[in-house]
Each structure stands twice: as structure tokens, then as C-alpha cells.
Motif scaffolding. Sequence first.
Motif, short mmCIF file in Angstrom:
data_model
loop_
_atom_site.label_atom_id
_atom_site.label_comp_id
_atom_site.label_asym_id
_atom_site.label_seq_id
_atom_site.Cartn_x
_atom_site.Cartn_y
_atom_site.Cartn_z
N ALA A 13 0.83 -1.22 0.00
CA ALA A 13 0.00 0.00 0.00
C ALA A 13 0.85 1.24 0.00
N GLU A 14 1.98 1.22 0.81
CA GLU A 14 2.84 2.39 0.85
C GLU A 14 3.54 2.61 -0.48
N ALA A 15 3.80 1.47 -1.20
CA ALA A 15 4.44 1.61 -2.53
C ALA A 15 3.46 2.20 -3.55
N VAL A 16 2.22 1.77 -3.47
CA VAL A 16 1.20 2.29 -4.43
C VAL A 16 0.75 3.68 -4.03
N THR A 36 -1.53 11.02 3.72
CA THR A 36 -0.89 9.78 4.14
C THR A 36 -1.42 8.63 3.33
N THR A 37 -0.79 7.49 3.48
CA THR A 37 -1.22 6.29 2.75
C THR A 37 -2.63 5.91 3.15
N GLY A 38 -2.95 6.02 4.45
CA GLY A 38 -4.29 5.66 4.91
C GLY A 38 -5.37 6.54 4.31
N ARG A 39 -5.07 7.83 4.28
CA ARG A 39 -6.06 8.74 3.67
C ARG A 39 -6.27 8.42 2.20
N GLN A 40 -5.19 8.14 1.51
CA GLN A 40 -5.33 7.82 0.08
C GLN A 40 -6.12 6.54 -0.12
N LEU A 41 -5.89 5.54 0.77
CA LEU A 41 -6.65 4.30 0.67
C LEU A 41 -8.14 4.54 0.90
N MET A 42 -8.47 5.38 1.89
CA MET A 42 -9.88 5.68 2.16
C MET A 42 -10.55 6.40 0.98
N LEU A 43 -9.85 7.39 0.39
CA LEU A 43 -10.41 8.12 -0.77
C LEU A 43 -10.59 7.19 -1.95
N SER A 44 -9.60 6.31 -2.19
CA SER A 44 -9.71 5.37 -3.31
C SER A 44 -10.86 4.40 -3.10
N GLY A 45 -11.05 3.97 -1.83
CA GLY A 45 -12.15 3.07 -1.56
C GLY A 45 -13.51 3.72 -1.81
N ALA A 46 -13.62 5.02 -1.40
CA ALA A 46 -14.89 5.72 -1.62
C ALA A 46 -15.18 5.88 -3.11
N LEU A 47 -14.15 6.20 -3.87
CA LEU A 47 -14.34 6.34 -5.32
C LEU A 47 -14.72 5.01 -5.95
N ALA A 48 -14.10 3.92 -5.44
CA ALA A 48 -14.42 2.61 -5.99
C ALA A 48 -15.88 2.25 -5.70
#
Length: 385
Positions: A13-16, A36-48
Amino acid sequence: MMSARWVRWRRFAEAVFPERHIYLRSNGAVHGLVMTTGRQLMLSGALALLALWTGIGTASMLIGLLSAGPAEQQSIRTRAYYERLISDRQARLNSAVARLNDTSSSVADLALSTEKRHAALAMLLTEVKGEPGLVSVLAPEPLKAFSGRSPLDGVKAVRDDQDRLIDQAENYAKSRGDRLRLALRLAGLGPSNLGQVSTESLGGPLIDAKDPRALAAVLDVDEGFAQRIQHAATDLSDSKSLSRITEELPLARPTVGTHETSGFGVRADPFNGHPAFHAGQDFAGPMMTPVKSTGPGVISFTGVRTGYGNTIEIDHGRGIKTRYAHLAAIYVSVGEHVMLGQRIAAMGSTGRSTGPHLHYEVWVDGRPQNPKRFLEAGDYVQQAG
């Protein structure tokens, strides 16, 4: 084991989604935002999730359309048909309302213009009232001729009838004027005898206006109609002037129910048989046959003249005089005004006469004229009327 997997997943996740720093400058100050990586993961999940929901909804609608039964498809088609029908009816209604407004405006404008043309025609008729035969010539179409028509067609029909009346008035005036001029030529009368007829009741804007545009402004009609009105009025005025002239001339017959005998010119004298000039027209009839004035005038002589016996002379003006001779009785006196057809005497056989008859003479500018020409001119005037 679980911690090793979690470490690998975290590294992936940190690499992506490596930590990112966003700097914003506002009013000279710089603000930093750490993604941060966590914030980006949350935003990507919402968009998905949003993309998944949109896809599922679209697929569901397509599946519903494709799997709709015949009844539902018929309902959709029916609803679409009525929507088109209502839209078409509304468009037609709007067009009809627009045409109705245009037609109403057009009818109102035509009606106003027709009313003004009617006023001009009324003025024309006022100028020439009393002309013989003019009433029948200028009779409008009866109202029933316009029944059953739309308002617009009715107004147009009235305008056409107005044009017809002007044409008839002009034709009447020209025809009558030509006949009266011919009658005057038959009588041998020229400008020196005719002079100027009184125009006291003539004139007005119809005759006096020289510029059709000015007349159109006075009558408040279009220039073409004003010009036609002016032409008709001028012709009718000329005809009326000629009518007045003929009314003042001695063109009628002096007796009724008699027959013409000796005419104007050289003939054999009934007393001695020698050639002699006969200056008048003789009318033979019973004793005391009424003798009438052949035109309006003033009695200038009554009495006995050598050869003529009892005689009456009438001054008709314009240098024209008539003489009535061999009378048995005289009913007028010098200075009396007489009218056309007024009884002035009775036929007799006084003077140099062989029997009851009237000797009738017409004098113009001191010279005897052939009365036959005046009688023929009078007959022609009656035909012109």
C-alpha cells in the motif's frame, strides 16, 4: 504469520500510495497538507464504491429495459405517442392564435380604410346630387350580396363595390358629358355663346386639389383611391356644368301634338309663289293650341309685328332669343320671367298667315338660326339624361 502478511500488505500500500505533501499558497502564507497512505486508501475506496454503485444502477436499468414485457413496451410507446400528439396540438393552437390575431388586425385595418373610402364617396355624391340617372348608376350592391361571407371577405367585397361605383360614376360622367357637348355642337353654339356656367355649388377638395397626395391627406385615403375620386369628381363636375348650360338654352319644343310644316330656308311664298327666305320653323295645329316657352328667360317683347301678327319674344341670355308669331292670345307681359315649358300663348293665324299655325324662330347674336338644330339638340339632351 498474520503479522508477516500485514507487513507485506502495508508495504504494498505504501508503494502504491506513498505519502504525499500538498502545499497551498494563499495571501502570502503557505499551508501544507499531508496525504498519508491511509487517507489515500480511504479516498480510493470511496471512489471505488461510487463507481460500483453507478455501474450497478446503469446495469439494472438496461436489464429492466431489455427484459420489459410486451405490455410495458406498449405502454412506453403509447406514452411517447401521446406526448408527441400533445406537443403537435399545442404548436397548432399557438399558430392558429397567431393567425387569428393577424386576421383580426387585418380586418380592423381594412374596415377603417373602407370607412374612410366610404366617406370620400359620400363627399363625391354630395357634390353631384341631383344629376339625372346618377342615383341608379351609383346604387351600391344590396346587403344580401355580402351575406354568408367571412368578415374579411365581406370587407373586401365592399371595397370592390366601392371601386365599381367610382368606375360607373366616371363612365356616366364621360358619356353624359360627351352627349351634351355633341348636343351643343348640333345647335351650332360655341364658347362665345356658352360662356362660363355658374360653379357656385361646385368645387371643394375633390375638385380643387391639384396634387393627389394632398387630396389623399385631406380625405385620409390611399393616393390611388384619391386620384380616382378626383378624376370622377372632375368629370361629374364638367357634366353638371354642361347640364346647367343646356337647362338655360331654348332646346324644347314649343308645341305638343302638332306637326312641322315649312322649315328654315328659302321656300315658295304661299301668297305669291316667289322664292322667299323663311327664317323659322312652322308648326300646324288646331286654333288655340297651347304655345310653351322652349327655355327659361325674360319676356322682351309682346305685341304686333309686321307680317308676324301677335308676337312674343323671349331673351334667354347668352345672346339667344326666341320668337313666337301668328298667336291668337298672349298670356305673358314684358319683363316677366318664364320657365321652361310654361304656357305663354295660344296658336292662331294673325298676321301674314294662311291658317292656324305657330311660326317659331331662334336668333343668336342678332342672326336667325335654324330652329331644327335646336330641336334636335334638345332631343339629344333628353337621350343623354
